[in-house]
Design a protein around this motif. Sequence first.
Motif, mmCIF file in Angstrom:
data_model
loop_
_atom_site.group_PDB
_atom_site.id
_atom_site.type_symbol
_atom_site.label_atom_id
_atom_site.label_comp_id
_atom_site.label_asym_id
_atom_site.label_seq_id
_atom_site.Cartn_x
_atom_site.Cartn_y
_atom_site.Cartn_z
ATOM 1 N N ALA A 56 -3.713 17.950 -12.823
ATOM 2 C CA ALA A 56 -3.154 16.661 -12.389
ATOM 3 C C ALA A 56 -2.738 16.752 -10.920
ATOM 4 N N ASP A 57 -3.554 16.227 -10.054
ATOM 5 C CA ASP A 57 -3.309 16.306 -8.614
ATOM 6 C C ASP A 57 -2.333 15.222 -8.174
ATOM 7 N N PRO A 58 -1.168 15.596 -7.646
ATOM 8 C CA PRO A 58 -0.208 14.587 -7.200
ATOM 9 C C PRO A 58 -0.683 13.812 -5.970
ATOM 10 N N LEU A 59 -1.698 14.312 -5.288
ATOM 11 C CA LEU A 59 -2.233 13.633 -4.110
ATOM 12 C C LEU A 59 -3.560 12.932 -4.391
ATOM 13 N N ALA A 60 -3.911 12.754 -5.646
ATOM 14 C CA ALA A 60 -5.208 12.162 -5.992
ATOM 15 C C ALA A 60 -5.381 10.764 -5.406
ATOM 16 N N ASP A 61 -4.368 9.909 -5.538
ATOM 17 C CA ASP A 61 -4.482 8.548 -5.003
ATOM 18 C C ASP A 61 -4.586 8.573 -3.482
ATOM 19 N N LEU A 62 -3.851 9.453 -2.862
ATOM 20 C CA LEU A 62 -3.900 9.586 -1.413
ATOM 21 C C LEU A 62 -5.272 10.089 -0.960
ATOM 22 N N ALA A 63 -5.824 11.053 -1.673
ATOM 23 C CA ALA A 63 -7.163 11.570 -1.351
ATOM 24 C C ALA A 63 -8.209 10.465 -1.470
ATOM 25 N N THR A 64 -8.092 9.663 -2.511
ATOM 26 C CA THR A 64 -9.024 8.546 -2.702
ATOM 27 C C THR A 64 -8.888 7.534 -1.576
ATOM 28 N N ALA A 65 -7.655 7.238 -1.174
ATOM 29 C CA ALA A 65 -7.438 6.282 -0.080
ATOM 30 C C ALA A 65 -7.970 6.830 1.243
ATOM 31 N N TRP A 66 -7.753 8.132 1.488
ATOM 32 C CA TRP A 66 -8.240 8.724 2.741
ATOM 33 C C TRP A 66 -9.762 8.708 2.792
ATOM 34 N N THR A 67 -10.404 9.114 1.697
ATOM 35 C CA THR A 67 -11.869 9.104 1.689
ATOM 36 C C THR A 67 -12.391 7.679 1.764
ATOM 37 N N GLY A 68 -11.729 6.744 1.105
ATOM 38 C CA GLY A 68 -12.137 5.336 1.194
ATOM 39 C C GLY A 68 -11.992 4.786 2.594
ATOM 40 N N PHE A 69 -10.948 5.195 3.296
ATOM 41 C CA PHE A 69 -10.720 4.764 4.676
ATOM 42 C C PHE A 69 -11.868 5.226 5.575
ATOM 43 N N PHE A 70 -12.221 6.498 5.496
ATOM 44 C CA PHE A 70 -13.263 7.026 6.377
ATOM 45 C C PHE A 70 -14.677 6.702 5.903
ATOM 46 N N ASP A 71 -14.834 6.415 4.622
ATOM 47 C CA ASP A 71 -16.137 5.967 4.131
ATOM 48 C C ASP A 71 -16.283 4.449 4.247
ATOM 49 N N ARG A 72 -15.232 3.812 4.742
ATOM 50 C CA ARG A 72 -15.191 2.346 4.904
ATOM 51 C C ARG A 72 -15.423 1.614 3.590
ATOM 52 N N ALA A 73 -14.842 2.170 2.536
ATOM 53 C CA ALA A 73 -14.988 1.589 1.208
ATOM 54 C C ALA A 73 -13.748 0.830 0.752
ATOM 55 N N ASP A 74 -12.631 0.990 1.453
ATOM 56 C CA ASP A 74 -11.381 0.335 1.069
ATOM 57 C C ASP A 74 -11.033 -0.782 2.034
ATOM 58 N N THR A 75 -10.174 -1.662 1.574
ATOM 59 C CA THR A 75 -9.688 -2.736 2.434
ATOM 60 C C THR A 75 -8.684 -2.169 3.427
ATOM 61 N N PRO A 76 -8.553 -2.796 4.590
ATOM 62 C CA PRO A 76 -7.582 -2.310 5.578
ATOM 63 C C PRO A 76 -6.175 -2.233 4.984
ATOM 64 N N GLY A 77 -5.481 -1.176 5.322
ATOM 65 C CA GLY A 77 -4.104 -0.984 4.871
ATOM 66 C C GLY A 77 -3.964 -0.136 3.621
ATOM 67 N N THR A 78 -5.064 0.121 2.922
ATOM 68 C CA THR A 78 -4.989 0.901 1.684
ATOM 69 C C THR A 78 -4.453 2.304 1.940
ATOM 70 N N LEU A 79 -4.927 2.953 2.990
ATOM 71 C CA LEU A 79 -4.461 4.304 3.307
ATOM 72 C C LEU A 79 -2.972 4.296 3.640
ATOM 73 N N GLU A 80 -2.541 3.351 4.438
ATOM 74 C CA GLU A 80 -1.126 3.288 4.826
ATOM 75 C C GLU A 80 -0.231 3.077 3.606
ATOM 76 N N VAL A 81 -0.661 2.216 2.692
ATOM 77 C CA VAL A 81 0.116 1.983 1.470
ATOM 78 C C VAL A 81 0.171 3.263 0.632
ATOM 79 N N ALA A 82 -0.949 3.959 0.514
ATOM 80 C CA ALA A 82 -0.981 5.206 -0.255
ATOM 81 C C ALA A 82 -0.086 6.270 0.368
ATOM 82 N N VAL A 83 -0.067 6.351 1.686
ATOM 83 C CA VAL A 83 0.796 7.320 2.377
ATOM 84 C C VAL A 83 2.255 7.026 2.070
ATOM 85 N N GLU A 84 2.661 5.777 2.211
ATOM 86 C CA GLU A 84 4.073 5.426 1.969
ATOM 87 C C GLU A 84 4.450 5.622 0.501
ATOM 88 N N ALA A 85 3.544 5.320 -0.422
ATOM 89 C CA ALA A 85 3.813 5.538 -1.850
ATOM 90 C C ALA A 85 3.969 7.030 -2.142
#
Length: 177
Positions: A56-85
Motif C-alpha cells: 500500500a503506497d502512501p504516495l500512489a495518488d501523488l505518483a499518479t498525479a505527477w505522471t498525469g501532469f507530465f504525460d498531459r493526461a490530467d486536468t490543470p491543478g490535479t498535481l497541486e491538489v494531490a501535493v496539498e492532500a
Amino acid sequence: MPRPNSTVVIVVGTDAEKVVPRLEGLANVRAATVKDEDSARGLVAQSHAAYVVHDADPLADLATAWTGFFDRADTPGTLEVAVEATLAALRRGSVQLPDYYVVLDPESLPETRKHWWLGVLAGVSPNRVIPAKASAAAVAAVLSRLPSGRWWPDPPDDWLRGLGRAVPDRVGVPGST
C-alpha cells in the motif's frame, strides 16, 4: 503518530500482489498485501517483526498525479491538489513514508512512472528506493542488505511542492531544476 519499531518496506510494481505474500515465511518478516493505507497502518502497528512488508503506497495518488501532469493526461491543478492532500495527510499522521520502496522490474514500467521511482523519489532520498526483479527471492535478497542512508527530507513541503519542476529525463541531472 510515532514512527513504527519495524522497518517498513513497500513493494511496488505490477507483480507486487504476487511477490509480497511469498515473503511471509521469512525470519523477522511480516508481509501481507493490503487494500489501503488504514490496513497498512494496522499491519505495521500490530507487528513485532523487524521488517513489515506490504504493497500500500502512501504516495500512489501523488505518483499518479505527477505522471498525469507530465504525460498531459490530467486536468490543470490535479498535481497541486494531490501535493496539498499528501502534505495534509502526512501532517495528520494518516499516512507515513516507508523506510524503503522496492520497485519491481522498473524497466517494465511506463517511462514517466519509471522516472517517478528512479528519478524523483530516488533523487530525494537515494538509498530509500531500490530496484529488484519481480520475485520473492530477489526481494528477500534486498531485505538482507538494505542500505543505510538519509531519511526523507523533513519537512517534506519543499520537495513535494517542487514536483511540478521535477521533469522526467531531467531529474537528478546536474544543473536541472
